[in-house]
Design a protein around this motif. Structure first.
Motif, PDB file in Angstrom:
ATOM      1  N   ALA A 107       0.819  -1.215   0.000  1.00 50.48           N
ATOM      2  CA  ALA A 107       0.000   0.000   0.000  1.00 50.48           C
ATOM      3  C   ALA A 107       0.849   1.260   0.000  1.00 50.48           C
ATOM      4  CB  ALA A 107      -0.963   0.022   1.178  1.00 50.48           C
ATOM      5  N   THR A 108       0.209   2.336  -0.406  1.00 55.63           N
ATOM      6  CA  THR A 108       0.835   3.654  -0.451  1.00 55.63           C
ATOM      7  C   THR A 108       0.037   4.597   0.434  1.00 55.63           C
ATOM      8  OG1 THR A 108       1.678   3.343  -2.692  1.00 55.63           O
ATOM      9  CG2 THR A 108       1.443   5.601  -1.926  1.00 55.63           C
ATOM     10  N   GLN A 130       1.448 -10.345   4.399  1.00 60.61           N
ATOM     11  CA  GLN A 130       0.418  -9.380   4.798  1.00 60.61           C
ATOM     12  C   GLN A 130       0.268  -9.296   6.313  1.00 60.61           C
ATOM     13  OE1 GLN A 130      -3.250  -9.882   2.692  1.00 60.61           O
ATOM     14  NE2 GLN A 130      -2.285  -9.910   0.686  1.00 60.61           N
ATOM     15  N   TYR A 141       0.156   1.574   9.806  1.00 52.53           N
ATOM     16  CA  TYR A 141      -0.398   1.349   8.473  1.00 52.53           C
ATOM     17  C   TYR A 141       0.439   0.367   7.661  1.00 52.53           C
ATOM     18  CZ  TYR A 141      -2.607   5.744   9.838  1.00 52.53           C
ATOM     19  OH  TYR A 141      -3.285   6.718  10.523  1.00 52.53           O
ATOM     20  N   SER A 175       4.608  -7.254   2.536  1.00 54.84           N
ATOM     21  CA  SER A 175       4.250  -7.617   1.167  1.00 54.84           C
ATOM     22  C   SER A 175       4.278  -9.123   0.941  1.00 54.84           C
ATOM     23  CB  SER A 175       5.209  -6.936   0.177  1.00 54.84           C
ATOM     24  OG  SER A 175       6.551  -7.344   0.417  1.00 54.84           O
TER      25      SER A 175
END
Length: 287
Positions: free
Chosen positions: A174-175, A202, A195, A199
């Motif tokens: 995520a970004t 998860q 946050y 990768s």
């Protein structure tokens, strides 16, 4: 002084078979550098350092340590030590030819007391931390960052905390976009880690910490998947500080030095006041 301090770690994976007993190291030099740049080496002086401890923790971000000195030269007044000094500790494991050198900042002198008897001198403890802890304390971040969490953490480290040590950042998914409200670098890293998600599996629970190999930003799940350094469980037993054979040094390392039982049962008074044995009812009048 130029050759005395190095920002690069010169470390090598240690082998327990090279040690006579758990925790044994050979101290090469211990030097204190004053705020003016003067170097005071403890070796060959009437100052005997004892009980040197360096701690690694997932929850303290940097290395910390303490050292007890038996001082017959009034070192705190001679330098003087005012909390702006560096301490350089260089050591090696027995039979290894590669040295380890760490640079710390002195943050406290405590428990100062005179020698017992008629001897002139004093005993005290010196507390020290990695330089990055001090850098974090006088730096705040308030610029915008966008990208995966691990890349943001790396950017903060490179800009505010990098002193040349090794660093590893585990990939995250995520970004995000985040503007720290004038927070210290370690606080920013702690906040945005909420946050972070690995990768590979998860998983979350990311930690930013330092060990003898440098800084790491890794998930708890990946740390638990590492190969254990020893298959033996920790046991409670006294360590035997004697010349041990090469075969039992590994077992000596798995013995706990001490343990403490904080409490045996819940405090009933705190329970009565906080709701374990009683409860509170709250209501709100919308008008």
């Amino acid at each position: 002084m130029g050759n005395l301090i190095s920002n690069k770690f010169k470390t090598k994976k240690s082998s327990v078979s090279k040690q006579k007993y758990a925790g044994q190291v050979e101290i090469k030099t211990i030097s204190i550098i004053s705020n003016s740049g003067e170097v005071f080496t403890l070796k060959g002086t009437p100052i005997i350092p004892t009980n040197i401890k360096i701690y690694e923790s997932l929850f303290k971000q940097t290395l910390t340590g303490e050292m007890i000195l038996n001082d017959g030269a009034a070192l705190p007044e001679r330098i003087p030590i005012i909390g702006a000094e560096k301490i350089v500790i260089r050591w090696t494991l027995p039979e290894l030819k590669i040295d380890t050198e760490l640079v710390f900042r002195i943050i406290d002198i405590r428990d100062r007391q005179p020698f017992q008897g008629n001897q002139v001198g004093q005993t005290y403890s010196i507390d020290f931390v990695s330089d990055e802890r001090i850098m974090d304390a006088y730096t705040t971040v308030s610029k915008r960052y966008t990208g995966p969490v691990n890349q943001i953490v790396k950017s903060i480290y490179d800009e505010y905390l990098d002193t040349g040590k090794g660093a590893f950042f585990e990939d995250t998914l995520a970004t995000i976009a985040y503007i720290p409200p004038k927070l210290h670098p370690f606080d920013v890293i702690a906040r945005i880690s909420n946050y972070a998600m690995a990768s590979t599996n998860q998983s979350g629970a990311y930690h930013f910490f330092e060990n003898l190999d440098g800084f790491h930003y890794r998930s708890l799940n990946s740390l638990l998947s590492n190969t254990p350094i020893n298959d033996e469980p920790y046991v409670w037993d006294l360590k035997h500080f004697k010349e041990a054979t090469k075969s039992d040094t590994g077992k000596e390392m798995m013995k706990m030095n001490s343990y403490m039982i904080e409490n045996s049962f819940a405090n009933p008074l705190a329970g009565l006041r906080n709701g374990k044995f009683a409860s509170s009812s709250y209501s709100h009048d919308i008008y």
